[in-house]
Design an enzyme around this catalytic site. Structure first.
Site, short mmCIF file in Angstrom:
data_model
loop_
_atom_site.label_atom_id
_atom_site.label_comp_id
_atom_site.label_asym_id
_atom_site.label_seq_id
_atom_site.Cartn_x
_atom_site.Cartn_y
_atom_site.Cartn_z
N HIS A 90 0.85 -1.20 0.00
CA HIS A 90 0.00 0.00 0.00
C HIS A 90 0.88 1.24 0.00
O HIS A 90 1.95 1.27 0.60
CB HIS A 90 -0.93 0.00 1.22
CG HIS A 90 -2.01 1.03 1.12
ND1 HIS A 90 -1.79 2.36 1.43
CD2 HIS A 90 -3.31 0.95 0.75
CE1 HIS A 90 -2.91 3.03 1.25
NE2 HIS A 90 -3.85 2.20 0.83
N GLU A 160 -3.43 2.37 -7.40
CA GLU A 160 -3.89 3.45 -6.53
C GLU A 160 -3.00 4.67 -6.73
O GLU A 160 -1.93 4.76 -6.14
CB GLU A 160 -3.91 3.01 -5.06
CG GLU A 160 -2.68 2.21 -4.60
CD GLU A 160 -2.49 2.23 -3.09
OE1 GLU A 160 -3.44 2.53 -2.37
OE2 GLU A 160 -1.36 1.98 -2.65
#
Length: 247
Positions: A90, A160
């Site tokens: 992430h 992302e």
């Protein structure tokens, strides 16, 4: 695939979110796969309370076999708790904790070796996008994974854009499609056509009930990595946007 995560929360908040999910009208599992990712401390309670068709993911795990790594959670621990999924790479872990592409690649390979399914995150910063290096960045992040694994069956790639996470800024559907298409072409050229076709590439970055259908309609957007909106009832709408392609 629709997935949610949060880095905050109390037991009361978790109970409310679980209630929304358990009572919501959600498309069938042959249309959408739903995975939720609460903080470690809530994993067992969420798994025990959620309707069975909704799966659970951890937000991270350690890069190798468990041992003297105080504060870390190993892949083996997650397997022992019957947690099937883990999110790795992430952007917040890359930026705040300095996880390199190589370190993330090692994590993905080890988690897969222990039987976990992996949501592997890639994405560029605003500076990188403005300099025109978006595809170079996400290709390098994906390459570090591809060099370490052979079987992509249990890997989902999550694009992302860092500049769109929690900022209210969203990549336009065309911007998201462009990167997803680029990633799929990279997989075809560097892994195999079969992996490129079968690997799900999901989008994360200020996805909401208002923009999810337009994003979901793009041919190479296979689902979402949902942040803040997953804490609200509109998460049900985001889940059901999967029906756009099946309609």
């Amino acid at each position: 695939m629709r997935k949610r995560s949060t880095r905050n929360g109390t037991t009361d908040q978790v109970d409310k979110i679980v209630k929304i999910l358990n009572e919501g009208q959600i498309a069938s599992t042959d249309v959408v796969e739903v995975v939720v990712s609460p903080p470690y401390v809530f994993l067992p309670v969420v798994k025990s309370q959620l309707r069975p068709e909704i799966q659970v993911a951890a937000q991270n795990c350690w890069v190798k076999k468990g041992g003297a790594f105080t504060g870390e959670v190993s892949a083996e621990m997650l397997v022992n708790l019957s947690i099937p999924w883990v999110i790795l790479g992430h952007s917040e872990r890359r930026s705040l904790l300095g996880e390199s592409n190589e370190f993330v690649g090692d994590k993905v390979a080890y988690a897969l070796s222990q039987g976990l399914k992996v949501i592997a995150c890639v994405g560029e910063t605003l500076e990188q996008r403005e300099s025109g290096s978006t595809m170079d960045v996400v290709a390098a992040q994906t390459k570090a994974i591809a060099e370490r694994i052979k079987d992509w069956t249990n890997v989902v790639v999550a694009y992302e854009p860092v500049w769109a996470i929690g900022t209210g800024k969203v990549a336009t559907p065309d911007q998201a499609q462009e990167v997803h298409d680029g990633l799929r072409k990279w997989l075809a050229a560097n892994v195999s056509a079969e992996v490129a076709e079968s690997t799900r590439i999901i989008y994360g970055g200020s996805v909401t009930g208002a923009n999810c259908k337009e994003l979901a309609a793009k041919p190479d957007v296979d689902g979402f990595l949902v942040g803040g909106a997953s804490l609200k009832p509109e998460f049900i709408d985001i889940i059901n946007s999967a029906t756009v392609k099946s309609a």
